[in-house]
Design an enzyme around this catalytic site. Structure first.
Site, PDB file in Angstrom:
ATOM      1  CE  LYS A  44      -4.071  -1.895   0.799  1.00 33.03           C
ATOM      2  NZ  LYS A  44      -5.319  -1.703   0.620  1.00 33.03           N
ATOM      3  NE  ARG A  45       6.418  -0.260   2.410  1.00 40.17           N
ATOM      4  CZ  ARG A  45       7.408  -0.522   1.943  1.00 40.17           C
ATOM      5  NH1 ARG A  45       7.811   0.608   1.082  1.00 40.17           N
ATOM      6  NH2 ARG A  45       7.865  -1.831   1.718  1.00 40.17           N
TER       7      ARG A  45
END
Ligand code: GLU
Length: 478
Positions: free
Chosen positions: A250-251
Site C-alpha cells: 500500500k505504501r
C-alpha cells in the site's frame, strides 16, 4: 510449447485473510491465461485452515474482485475448512506407511530446542526426537488422549530435484529439509498437507503459485510421492516489487483490486497491467484483449527475477482503454457513477471528455455542470487576475446580450462571435473565455468551452451568464 499430456487444470488458492491485492490477482490471471490457452479448467480454492488469520468477508471480496477482472472460475470453489476429515484420513495413510509420524513434543520443549539451536547458530529445525517412537507406542499414546502433531518424515541424505517451468531446475539438499508439521494438534492440516490432498482430489495438472512457496517445493514433491500420486508440473511466479525493490504494498500506492474499481479503473486496464508483471510478449505491443492475452501468454516467457511494478503505467493504460471505448460504452460506464442521469444523456457529452479522462472517477465532476448549474460563484475565480468585479460583470453582460440575440447556435458562430465581443470590450480572449468558463461551469478546468455551450443550449448558457453577472454586481458571491 507442446500440448501437456494431462488435461490442464489449475487453481487459484487464496487464503481468505483480506481483500484481493495485485500480487494475488496476478497469480490468478496467469493461472487463468495458461489454462484457457490449453482449453483447461480454472478452479478456485479457499485455503482457510489458518483460523487465526481468517477474515469472514474475505472470500466474497476475492470472488467479487476475480469476477470484476473477468477471471471466472469453473466448478464450485473448494473450501478447506469443510474438509477436515479428508485431511485427517490422509495423515492416517502417511502414518500407516511410515512416511509421517506423530510428534508429542510440547510447545515448551520445542521452544527450548530452538533456543539451543539459535545459541549454537544452527538452523532451527525439529530434532526428530519423536521420529523413533514405534508405531504401536505412538498409537497407544494417541488413543490415550495425548496431544500430538503429525510430521512428515524427510530423507536426510541425497537431493530432491524440482523442474520448475519458470525457475528452471532447482536442486535441494535433503539434509536441509525439516520434518515439518502436516496436521496440527487442533486437527487442522497445515498448508502443506491440505495443498497436496486437494490438488490431487481436484486433478490439478499445474501448480502455478507465488515463489514464496519455492523453498517448500522439495517437501511438497516428497509428500506427493509419499502418497503415490502423480506429480503436477510446478511454476513459481516471481515476487512483485515496488519501485524501491521492496515487495509491492500500500505504501507504494498499490490498492486492492476492488479499490481500483471504485477509483474508476477499467478491469481491462488492470488485467493488462497485471499481465506484464513478470511476463512480456517479447514484442513492442502493449495493449491486449483477454483473448489476445490467452493466445500470447506463455509460462516460458515469465521471468524468474522479481517483477517491478510501475503504477504510473496502470494510469496510462487506463486512459488508453478509456479512449478505446465507444461513446455508448463509456456513457454506460459513467452513468453507473452518476445516479439519476441516464447513459443516453451522457452519450453526446462523452466525446468532450473522453480524451481527458485517466479514470472513470474523473468523469462525473467534469460532466456535472451539464446537469446542475453552479450553485455558488466565488469572485476570486470568476474575476480573471488583474481585472475587477465591475468590468467582469460588464463582460458577462456583453456576452449574454450577444448570445441571447443569436439564431445560429453553431460552434463556429459562437467562437467567432465571442472573439469579436472580447475585442470590442477590449479584453483578451484568454481572460474573456476564462470568465465565461467559470460563469457557465463553475470550474476553471472543463471540457472545451464552446462545445460545452453548444450542448448546454442557448437559454441555459444565457441564464448562467446573467446569474454570474448579478452575483458580481451585488457582491454577494452567490
Ligand atoms: N494459500 C496459499 C497462498 O495464498 C496458496 C498457495 C498455492 O497456490 O498453493 O499463498
Amino acid at each position: 510449447m507442446p500440448e501437456p499430456a494431462r488435461p490442464v487444470r489449475v487453481r487459484y488458492a487464496p487464503s481468505p485473510t483480506g481483500a484481493l491485492h495485485l500480487g494475488g490477482a496476478r497469480t490468478a490471471l496467469f493461472n487463468y491465461l495458461f489454462t484457457h490457452q490449453h482449453h483447461g479448467q480454472f478452479l478456485l480454492r479457499i485455503e482457510d485452515t489458518d483460523r487465526v488469520r481468517f477474515v469472514p468477508e474475505s472470500q466474497a471480496q476475492i470472488e467479487e474482485a476475480l469476477t470484476w477482472l473477468g477471471l471466472r472460475w469453473d466448478e464450485v470453489p473448494l473450501v478447506q475448512s469443510q474438509r477436515k476429515p479428508v485431511y485427517q484420513a490422509a495423515a492416517e495413510t502417511l502414518l500407516e506407511r511410515g512416511a509421517a509420524y506423530r510428534c508429542f513434543c510440547t510447545p515448551e520443549r520445542l521452544e527450548a530446542m530452538r533456543a539451543e539451536q539459535r545459541a549454537r547458530k544452527e538452523p532451527e529445525r525439529y530434532d526428530r526426537r519423536c521420529a523413533v517412537i514405534p508405531k504401536t507406542e505412538s498409537d497407544r499414546r494417541a488413543a490415550a488422549g495425548e496431544r500430538f502433531v503429525v510430521r512428515q518424515r524427510m530423507p536426510t541424505e541425497g537431493t530432491t530435484t524440482l523442474h520448475d517451468l519458470v525457475m528452471g531446475t532447482v536442486v535441494f539438499k535433503n539434509e536441509t529439509l525439516d520434518d515439518h508439521v502436516l496436521l496440527k494438534s487442533d486437527g487442522f492440516p497445515t498448508y502443506h498437507l491440505a495443498f497436496a490432498v486437494d490438488d490431487h482430489a481436484t486433478s490439478i495438472s499445474h501448480v502455478i503459485r507465488g515463489d514464496g512457496w519455492l523453498p517448500s517445493a522439495a517437501k511438497h514433491v516428497r509428500l506427493i510421492e509419499a502418497f503415490g500420486w502423480p506429480l503436477p508440473a510446478f511454476a513459481h511466479l516471481p515476487l512483485v516489487l515496488g519501485p524501491d525493490r521492496k515487495p509491492l504494498a500500500k505504501r507504494h500506492g498499490a490498492k486492492d483490486v476492488l479499490e481500483y474499481r471504485e477509483g474508476g479503473y477499467l478491469p481491462e486496464a488492470v488485467v493488462n497491467f497485471l499481465a506484464f508483471l513478470g511476463w512480456s510478449p517479447g514484442t513492442v505491443e502493449e495493449i491486449f484483449t483477454m483473448e489476445e492475452l490467452i493466445q500470447r501468454f506463455s509460462l516460458e516467457k515469465v521471468q524468474p527475477s522479481p517483477a517491478v511494478a510501475n503504477l504510473d503505467r496502470l494510469d496510462w493504460l487506463n486512459g488508453q482503454f478509456i479512449r478505446r471505448l465507444s461513446p455508448a460504452e463509456l456513457a454506460t460506464r459513467l452513468a453507473q457513477r452518476m445516479p439519476g442521469i441516464p447513459a443516453t444523456r451522457l452519450e453526446p457529452l462523452v466525446p468532450l471528455v473522453q480524451e481527458r479522462l485517466r479514470t472513470l472517477a474523473e468523469g462525473p465532476p467534469m460532466l456535472q455542470f451539464f446537469f446542475v448549474a453552479p450553485d455558488r460563484y466565488e469572485p476570486a475565480s470568476l474575476v480573471p487576475k488583474g481585472r475587477d468585479p465591475a468590468s467582469t460583470a460588464a463582460a458577462l453582460t456583453a456576452a449574454s446580450a450577444f448570445l441571447g440575440g443569436l439564431s445560429d447556435w453553431s460552434p463556429e458562430r459562437l467562437d467567432a462571435g465571442l472573439r469579436e465581443v472580447a475585442e470590442r470590450i477590449g479584453w483578451t480572449t484568454k481572460d474573456f473565455f476564462m470568465a465565461l468558463r467559470v460563469a457557465i461551469t463553475g470550474r476553471t478546468v472543463t471540457p472545451p468551452l464552446i462545445e460545452s455551450m453548444v450542448q448546454l443550449g442557448k437559454d441555459e448558457v444565457v441564464r448562467r451568464l446573467d446569474r454570474a453577472g448579478a452575483a458580481l454586481t451585488t457582491g454577494a458571491g452567490v
